[in-house]
Write an enzyme that holds these catalytic residues in place. Structure first.
Site, PDB file in Angstrom:
ATOM      1  N   ARG A  69       0.823  -1.217   0.000  1.00  0.00           N
ATOM      2  CA  ARG A  69       0.000   0.000   0.000  1.00  0.00           C
ATOM      3  C   ARG A  69       0.854   1.263   0.000  1.00  0.00           C
ATOM      4  O   ARG A  69       0.543   2.245   0.677  1.00  0.00           O
ATOM      5  CB  ARG A  69      -0.972  -0.001   1.189  1.00  0.00           C
ATOM      6  CG  ARG A  69      -1.947  -1.156   1.201  1.00  0.00           C
ATOM      7  CD  ARG A  69      -2.859  -1.138  -0.037  1.00  0.00           C
ATOM      8  NE  ARG A  69      -3.742  -2.287  -0.038  1.00  0.00           N
ATOM      9  CZ  ARG A  69      -3.488  -3.421  -0.682  1.00  0.00           C
ATOM     10  NH1 ARG A  69      -2.368  -3.543  -1.383  1.00  0.00           N
ATOM     11  NH2 ARG A  69      -4.334  -4.412  -0.645  1.00  0.00           N
ATOM     12  N   SER A 101     -11.201   0.916   2.576  1.00  0.00           N
ATOM     13  CA  SER A 101     -10.442   0.429   3.729  1.00  0.00           C
ATOM     14  C   SER A 101      -9.816   1.611   4.472  1.00  0.00           C
ATOM     15  O   SER A 101      -9.107   2.417   3.881  1.00  0.00           O
ATOM     16  CB  SER A 101      -9.342  -0.537   3.281  1.00  0.00           C
ATOM     17  OG  SER A 101      -9.903  -1.703   2.732  1.00  0.00           O
ATOM     18  N   GLU A 157      -5.011   4.279   6.141  1.00  0.00           N
ATOM     19  CA  GLU A 157      -4.869   4.073   4.699  1.00  0.00           C
ATOM     20  C   GLU A 157      -5.571   5.199   3.952  1.00  0.00           C
ATOM     21  O   GLU A 157      -5.173   5.585   2.857  1.00  0.00           O
ATOM     22  CB  GLU A 157      -5.443   2.721   4.302  1.00  0.00           C
ATOM     23  CG  GLU A 157      -5.193   2.334   2.866  1.00  0.00           C
ATOM     24  CD  GLU A 157      -5.548   0.875   2.577  1.00  0.00           C
ATOM     25  OE1 GLU A 157      -6.138   0.623   1.521  1.00  0.00           O
ATOM     26  OE2 GLU A 157      -5.236   0.003   3.408  1.00  0.00           O
TER      27      GLU A 157
END
Length: 307
Positions: A180, A229, A299
């Site tokens: 990520r 998310s 995130e």
């Protein structure tokens, strides 16, 4: 807030050939999936890469820049955004199938549309993009991944502009991909990406995409005001399991709630402020740390000034 100073005249005078649209004190809430946040001092929607390069090379240097795409994994704070908010929209949404099972896509193109066009062309390897909300630019910046695939697995190269408007072509290795994360400097603006797939059967690929669609609908609150998310999965762990174990499923502050369906998603039920959503996320982080000792990392990208 009464609004930010209107700098459109300065910019138009400095860059008379600019073709994109400039909006002063533009409502920014409609630009994110959470539908929260204060105004952008200036919203610039460039016509194409050349228009964006012209702007970057000649912009007033005192105005900070923020770049967004479709706003899926984004929380805009209630005090709004000083400076220029650059939104990569229609002029960056082109998708083209190329020889050798490759797909070239502008960074404003929706991930799901890239996946579908690849599938229809019999190009395998990109169906995982169906599981990522938002646009290609965000997927590049975050090394987006879902359902067994990640951007790093399929990326050939990226076109990008630096903060002076110069064009750079970055190969996969230069992106510095990790979980990520991309290590490319935040002031580099991605404009286009080239992906490498491999031969596949269109009907089988479209069926796989449908399976991903059904899996998301059955496990995630996809038809709500959410940012996807919220926290990264810690190494060897799942964020949602830690959140659930901390007793946060369904936790609520005002109209902001931890999704009862998937507790790594935060939901705006209609009237939540960005402050409500961020406070709820911080409360979740605190509770998870107290129960497990794990420090969850956001995130979702949070930008702008507090209200």
């Amino acid at each position: 807030m009464s609004g930010f100073p209107d700098r459109r005249q300065d910019i138009r005078a400095a860059i008379p050939d600019l073709r994109g649209t400039l909006t002063a004190n533009a409502p920014a809430a409609p630009l994110s999936w959470f539908r929260t946040g204060g105004p952008a001092q200036l919203l610039f929607e460039p016509a194409d890469e050349a228009d964006l390069a012209l702007f970057l090379a000649n912009r007033p240097p005192d105005l900070p820049l923020t770049v967004i795409g479709r706003g899926s994994n984004l929380l805009i704070r209630d005090g709004g955004l000083p400076g220029v908010l650059i939104r990569l929209g229609r002029g960056f949404a082109q998708i083209a199938v190329e020889d050798g099972h490759r797909v070239r896509a502008g960074t404003g193109a929706a991930d799901v549309k890239v996946a579908r066009i690849a599938a229809e062309a019999g190009i395998d390897g990109l169906t995982f993009l169906r599981g990522i909300p938002g646009a290609i630019g965000g997927a590049l910046r975050m090394n987006g991944g879902a359902y067994g695939g990640e951007v790093k697995d399929v990326l050939v190269e990226v076109r990008a502009l630096d903060n002076m408007g110069a064009v750079h072509v970055l190969d996969n290795a230069a992106m510095g991909f990790a979980y990520r994360h991309s290590a490319v400097a935040v002031d580099m603006i991605f404009t286009q990406a080239l992906f490498q797939g491999y031969p596949g059967d269109p009907q089988a690929l479209l069926a796989r995409m449908q399976e991903i669609t059904e899996a998301r609908s059955s496990t995630q609150p996809v038809n709500t005001r959410t940012g996807g998310s919220t926290f990264r999965n810690p190494p060897g762990m799942k964020a949602w399991e830690l959140i659930d174990a901390a007793g946060c499923r369904g936790l609520q502050i005002g109209d902001a709630q931890v999704s009862p369906m998937h507790c790594n998603f935060l939901i705006n039920h209609g009237h939540a402020t960005a402050a409500d959503i961020e406070a709820l996320g911080e409360d979740v982080r605190r509770k998870v740390h107290e129960t497990s000792g794990v420090e969850l990392i956001w995130e979702i990208r949070r930008i702008g000034l507090p209200g």
